[in-house]
Design a protein around this motif. Structure first.
Motif, PDB file in Angstrom:
ATOM      1  N   GLY A  67       0.801  -1.213   0.000  1.00  0.00           N
ATOM      2  CA  GLY A  67       0.000   0.000   0.000  1.00  0.00           C
ATOM      3  C   GLY A  67       0.832   1.260   0.000  1.00  0.00           C
ATOM      4  O   GLY A  67       2.062   1.239  -0.070  1.00  0.00           O
ATOM      5  N   THR A  68       0.143   2.395   0.114  1.00  0.00           N
ATOM      6  CA  THR A  68       0.804   3.691   0.121  1.00  0.00           C
ATOM      7  C   THR A  68       1.285   4.064   1.514  1.00  0.00           C
ATOM      8  O   THR A  68       2.407   4.545   1.686  1.00  0.00           O
ATOM      9  CB  THR A  68      -0.158   4.779  -0.386  1.00  0.00           C
ATOM     10  N   SER A  69       0.457   3.830   2.516  1.00  0.00           N
ATOM     11  CA  SER A  69       0.808   4.220   3.877  1.00  0.00           C
ATOM     12  C   SER A  69       1.506   3.115   4.653  1.00  0.00           C
ATOM     13  O   SER A  69       2.099   3.361   5.695  1.00  0.00           O
ATOM     14  CB  SER A  69      -0.443   4.661   4.645  1.00  0.00           C
ATOM     15  N   SER A  70       1.427   1.878   4.152  1.00  0.00           N
ATOM     16  CA  SER A  70       2.083   0.776   4.845  1.00  0.00           C
ATOM     17  C   SER A  70       2.322  -0.375   3.890  1.00  0.00           C
ATOM     18  O   SER A  70       1.694  -0.470   2.829  1.00  0.00           O
ATOM     19  CB  SER A  70       1.244   0.292   6.035  1.00  0.00           C
ATOM     20  N   VAL A  71       3.234  -1.259   4.286  1.00  0.00           N
ATOM     21  CA  VAL A  71       3.420  -2.544   3.625  1.00  0.00           C
ATOM     22  C   VAL A  71       3.113  -3.606   4.663  1.00  0.00           C
ATOM     23  O   VAL A  71       3.554  -3.507   5.810  1.00  0.00           O
ATOM     24  CB  VAL A  71       4.852  -2.697   3.053  1.00  0.00           C
ATOM     25  N   ARG A  72       2.308  -4.602   4.278  1.00  0.00           N
ATOM     26  CA  ARG A  72       1.853  -5.601   5.242  1.00  0.00           C
ATOM     27  C   ARG A  72       1.974  -6.995   4.644  1.00  0.00           C
ATOM     28  O   ARG A  72       1.816  -7.187   3.442  1.00  0.00           O
ATOM     29  CB  ARG A  72       0.379  -5.364   5.628  1.00  0.00           C
ATOM     30  N   GLY A  73       2.219  -7.939   5.524  1.00  0.00           N
ATOM     31  CA  GLY A  73       2.186  -9.336   5.153  1.00  0.00           C
ATOM     32  C   GLY A  73       1.391 -10.086   6.191  1.00  0.00           C
ATOM     33  O   GLY A  73       1.595  -9.897   7.391  1.00  0.00           O
ATOM     34  N   LEU A  74       0.434 -10.904   5.762  1.00  0.00           N
ATOM     35  CA  LEU A  74      -0.340 -11.697   6.697  1.00  0.00           C
ATOM     36  C   LEU A  74      -0.600 -13.066   6.096  1.00  0.00           C
ATOM     37  O   LEU A  74      -0.625 -13.232   4.867  1.00  0.00           O
ATOM     38  CB  LEU A  74      -1.654 -11.028   7.082  1.00  0.00           C
ATOM     39  N   VAL A  75      -0.760 -14.040   6.955  1.00  0.00           N
ATOM     40  CA  VAL A  75      -0.984 -15.404   6.517  1.00  0.00           C
ATOM     41  C   VAL A  75      -2.454 -15.744   6.695  1.00  0.00           C
ATOM     42  O   VAL A  75      -3.051 -15.475   7.747  1.00  0.00           O
ATOM     43  CB  VAL A  75      -0.094 -16.386   7.302  1.00  0.00           C
ATOM     44  N   LEU A  76      -3.042 -16.321   5.651  1.00  0.00           N
ATOM     45  CA  LEU A  76      -4.434 -16.747   5.650  1.00  0.00           C
ATOM     46  C   LEU A  76      -4.476 -18.258   5.518  1.00  0.00           C
ATOM     47  O   LEU A  76      -3.593 -18.866   4.894  1.00  0.00           O
ATOM     48  CB  LEU A  76      -5.189 -16.111   4.485  1.00  0.00           C
ATOM     49  N   ASP A  77      -5.519 -18.866   6.092  1.00  0.00           N
ATOM     50  CA  ASP A  77      -5.658 -20.312   5.918  1.00  0.00           C
ATOM     51  C   ASP A  77      -6.353 -20.597   4.590  1.00  0.00           C
ATOM     52  O   ASP A  77      -6.631 -19.682   3.800  1.00  0.00           O
ATOM     53  CB  ASP A  77      -6.378 -20.952   7.110  1.00  0.00           C
ATOM     54  N   GLU A  78      -6.649 -21.858   4.333  1.00  0.00           N
ATOM     55  CA  GLU A  78      -7.218 -22.237   3.033  1.00  0.00           C
ATOM     56  C   GLU A  78      -8.608 -21.663   2.806  1.00  0.00           C
ATOM     57  O   GLU A  78      -9.089 -21.600   1.670  1.00  0.00           O
ATOM     58  CB  GLU A  78      -7.251 -23.752   2.896  1.00  0.00           C
ATOM     59  N   ARG A  79      -9.263 -21.193   3.881  1.00  0.00           N
ATOM     60  CA  ARG A  79     -10.560 -20.534   3.743  1.00  0.00           C
ATOM     61  C   ARG A  79     -10.405 -19.025   3.596  1.00  0.00           C
ATOM     62  O   ARG A  79     -11.388 -18.293   3.599  1.00  0.00           O
ATOM     63  CB  ARG A  79     -11.429 -20.842   4.957  1.00  0.00           C
ATOM     64  N   THR A  80      -9.167 -18.565   3.445  1.00  0.00           N
ATOM     65  CA  THR A  80      -8.776 -17.147   3.369  1.00  0.00           C
ATOM     66  C   THR A  80      -9.135 -16.395   4.644  1.00  0.00           C
ATOM     67  O   THR A  80      -9.419 -15.206   4.605  1.00  0.00           O
ATOM     68  CB  THR A  80      -9.362 -16.428   2.130  1.00  0.00           C
ATOM     69  N   GLU A  81      -9.096 -17.077   5.765  1.00  0.00           N
ATOM     70  CA  GLU A  81      -9.302 -16.435   7.064  1.00  0.00           C
ATOM     71  C   GLU A  81      -7.952 -16.231   7.735  1.00  0.00           C
ATOM     72  O   GLU A  81      -7.048 -17.075   7.626  1.00  0.00           O
ATOM     73  CB  GLU A  81     -10.226 -17.284   7.928  1.00  0.00           C
TER      74      GLU A  81
END
Length: 464
Positions: free
Chosen positions: A9-23
Motif C-alpha cells: 500500500g501507500t501508507s504501509s506494507v503488510r504481510g499476513l498469513v491466511l488459511d485455506e478458507r482465506t481467514e
C-alpha cells in the motif's frame, strides 16, 4: 495450504498469513508504516529501496514467528499508478511517483489522443498526469531513464528476479488496451516509450518463485508459488464481496474510491464507459469501473493532527452530537483531483466558518464532503448496469468511524448500504483472485449494518 497475502500500500506494507478458507491465521501479521514524501508543489513519492527493505523486514518477522512453514501460495495486492525510473543496471534513478503526485503534466505543445473518447473506451484512462502517458515524458525530461516499472515490479523483481507486469497493474498505467490485453500503440506513442522500456505482460495463470538467495533466507517460502499482483482497488472490491454488478464497493483507506466489477474476458467487447469514470482490469476475465479520490483516511488523519481533535471514544462521542448533514460545508480535495479532474493539490476548502464553529464540525464537514463526491459518481456507475446497486463500505478509515458509516448511508440512500469490517479486505481479495475463487467472494460473511460500532473479529484474530 496457507496463503501469504502481501499488501503493498501507500501508507504501509503488510504481510499476513491466511488459511485455506482465506481467514487470518491468529498472530501471523507483520506491518511497517511508510513515510510518504509530500510537498506543496504536488509531490507524492515513496523511497523504493526503503520500501523494499520494509517488505523484507515483514517477511523476516513472519519467518521468525514460524508463520511461513505451511505457505504454498503468495498473493499480492499493490497500489495502482506508481512508476519508478530505472537505469540500465535496474537501479532506481529517483523516488517512486505514487498516485498522489500531481506534478507531471503532458508535454507542452503536444496534442493528445486523436479521438479522446475512443482512447478512453479502449484504455479506461485519459491523457492525464496520473497515468504513464504523462508521467513517462515528465520523468524522461529529468533523468536518463533506461526503463520504467511500477512499485510492485520493482519490489517483487528484487525477490524473484525479473518479473512481468500483471494485466491488473498494467491497466493502472493507462497504457493497456483493456480488450486486447496488450500495450496500446497510441498510448505508448503519447508516453514516448520505446521497445524494451516497459515490463513484459504476464500471461494468465503466471506463477513466480523466490530467487535462491531469498529461498535460503525464508525457507518456508522456498516452494511457494507467487501469483501476479492485483491492483489494490480491485482486490478491495473482491475482499468486500463486491464481485458482480449487484454490489458496488465504497472503500476508504488512505484515499477513497467507489467501484463495480463486471465480467469481461479478453477479446470480448467491453460495456460502454461513462465519460467521468475510469476502468481497469481485475484479471484476464474481469474489469472494474469506478471513481477515486485523493482524500480519505489521510484527510481524517490530517484533521485529527492539525485541529487537535480528541482521541478514541471522546471523538466518537463528539461526532455523535453532530447530525450527518450538519457539518461545515467543505471541499475535501486537499490532495487535488484524481483523474479525470485537474484540480491541483491544495484545492481543499472549508466554508462558512464562524467563531462558534468547532473542530469536530470541521471534521464532520470534510467527511461529509467525501460522501457527497462518492454519491455523485455512484449514480454514474449505476448507469452502466441500468439498475440500482447495493453498497458495501470497507477500509480501515470507515471501519474506525461509525459516524462516517452513517454519513455514507445517508448520502447513498435509498440504496441498501452495508459494512464489511474485515480490516484486510485487500489481502483477502488478492488471495481469492490468486486461488481462482473470485466468484466465492459474493458469499463472504461478515457484512453488517452501517451503525455497528465494533468489528465482530478480534484484533489480530480470525473470523469465528
Amino acid at each position: 495450504m496457507d496463503i501469504l497475502a502481501l499488501d503493498l500500500g501507500t501508507s504501509s506494507v503488510r504481510g499476513l498469513v491466511l488459511d485455506e478458507r482465506t481467514e487470518p491465521v491468529p498472530g501471523a501479521l507483520a506491518r511497517r508504516k511508510m513515510r510518504l514524501a509530500v510537498g506543496n508543489d504536488g509531490t507524492g513519492t515513496l523511497d523504493g529501496p526503503g520500501y523494499l527493505a520494509c517488505l523484507v523486514e515483514c517477511l523476516d518477522e513472519l519467518q521468525a514467528g514460524g508463520h511461513l512453514r505451511d505457505v504454498g501460495l503468495v498473493a499480492v495486492s499493490a497500489q495502482w499508478h506508481s512508476v519508478l525510473p530505472l537505469d540500465a543496471a535496474g537501479e532506481p534513478l529517483g523516488p517512486v511517483l505514487t498516485w498522489l503526485d500531481t506534478r507531471p503534466e503532458p508535454p507542452a505543445g503536444r496534442s493528445g489522443p486523436a479521438d479522446p473518447d475512443a482512447f478512453h473506451q479502449r484504455t479506461g484512462a485519459w491523457w492525464h498526469r496520473c497515468y504513464w502517458t504523462a508521467r513517462l515524458p515528465w520523468l524522461r525530461a529529468r533523468t536518463p531513464v533506461a526503463r520504467f516499472v511500477g512499485l510492485a515490479e520493482y519490489a517483487l523483481g528484487a525477490l524473484l528476479g525479473a518479473v512481468p507486469m500483471s494485466v491488473s497493474q498494467a491497466s493502472g498505467t493507462g497504457l493497456l488496451d483493456l480488450r486486447a490485453l496488450d500495450w496500446d500503440a497510441e498510448a505508448c506513442e503519447l508516453a514516448g516509450v520505446r521497445a524494451g522500456e516497459l515490463p513484459a505482460l504476464a500471461p494468465a495463470g503466471w506463477r513466480g518463485r523466490l530467487s535462491p538467495e531469498f529461498a535460503r533466507r525464508w525457507p518456508g517460502l522456498a516452494g511457494a508459488a507467487w501469483s501476479e499482483p492485483v491492483g489494490d482497488g480491485a482486490a478491495s472490491n473482491v475482499g468486500s464481496g463486491c464481485v458482480d454488478p449487484r454490489r458496488a464497493a465504497v472503500t476508504v483507506g488512505t484515499s477513497a474510491a467507489v467501484r463495480l466489477i463486471q465480467r469481461a474476458p479478453a477479446g470480448v467487447p467491453l460495456p460502454p464507459l461513462p465519460e467521468r469514470l475510469w476502468r481497469y482490469r481485475v484479471d484476464h476475465d474481469h474489469v472494474v469501473t469506478g471513481a477515486a479520490y485523493s482524500s480519505g483516511g489521510n484527510l481524517f488523519a490530517w484533521a485529527k493532527r492539525e485541529l487537535r481533535l480528541p482521541e478514541g471514544a471522546e471523538l466518537d462521542a463528539a461526532l455523535d452530537r453532530v447530525p450527518v448533514d450538519a457539518g461545515v460545508p467543505a471541499d475535501p480535495r486537499f490532495g487535488g483531483d484524481r483523474p479525470p479532474g485537474l484540480a491541483p493539490a491544495g484545492s481543499g476548502k472549508l466554508h462558512g466558518l464562524t467563531f462558534s464553529t468547532t473542530s469536530v464540525e470541521m471534521l464532520a464537514g470534510l467527511m461529509a464532503g467525501v460522501c457527497a463526491r462518492v454519491a455523485g459518481d455512484l449514480a454514474e456507475i449505476e448507469s452502466t448496469v441500468e439498475h440500482p446497486v447495493e453498497v458495501v463500505l470497507g477500509g480501515g478509515a470507515v471501519t474506525a468511524s461509525a459516524w462516517w458509516r452513517r454519513a455514507f448511508a445517508a448520502a447513498l440512500a435509498p440504496r441498501t448500504v452495508g459494512h464489511q469490517p474485515n480490516p484486510e479486505i485487500g489481502a483477502t481479495g488478492a488471495a481469492l483472485v490468486a486461488l481462482g475463487r473470485l466468484a466465492e467472494a459474493a458469499d463472504l460473511t461478515g457484512i453488517s449494518r452501517t451503525d455497528d460500532r465494533r468489528s465482530p473479529w478480534p484484533a489480530g484474530g480470525s473470523r469465528p
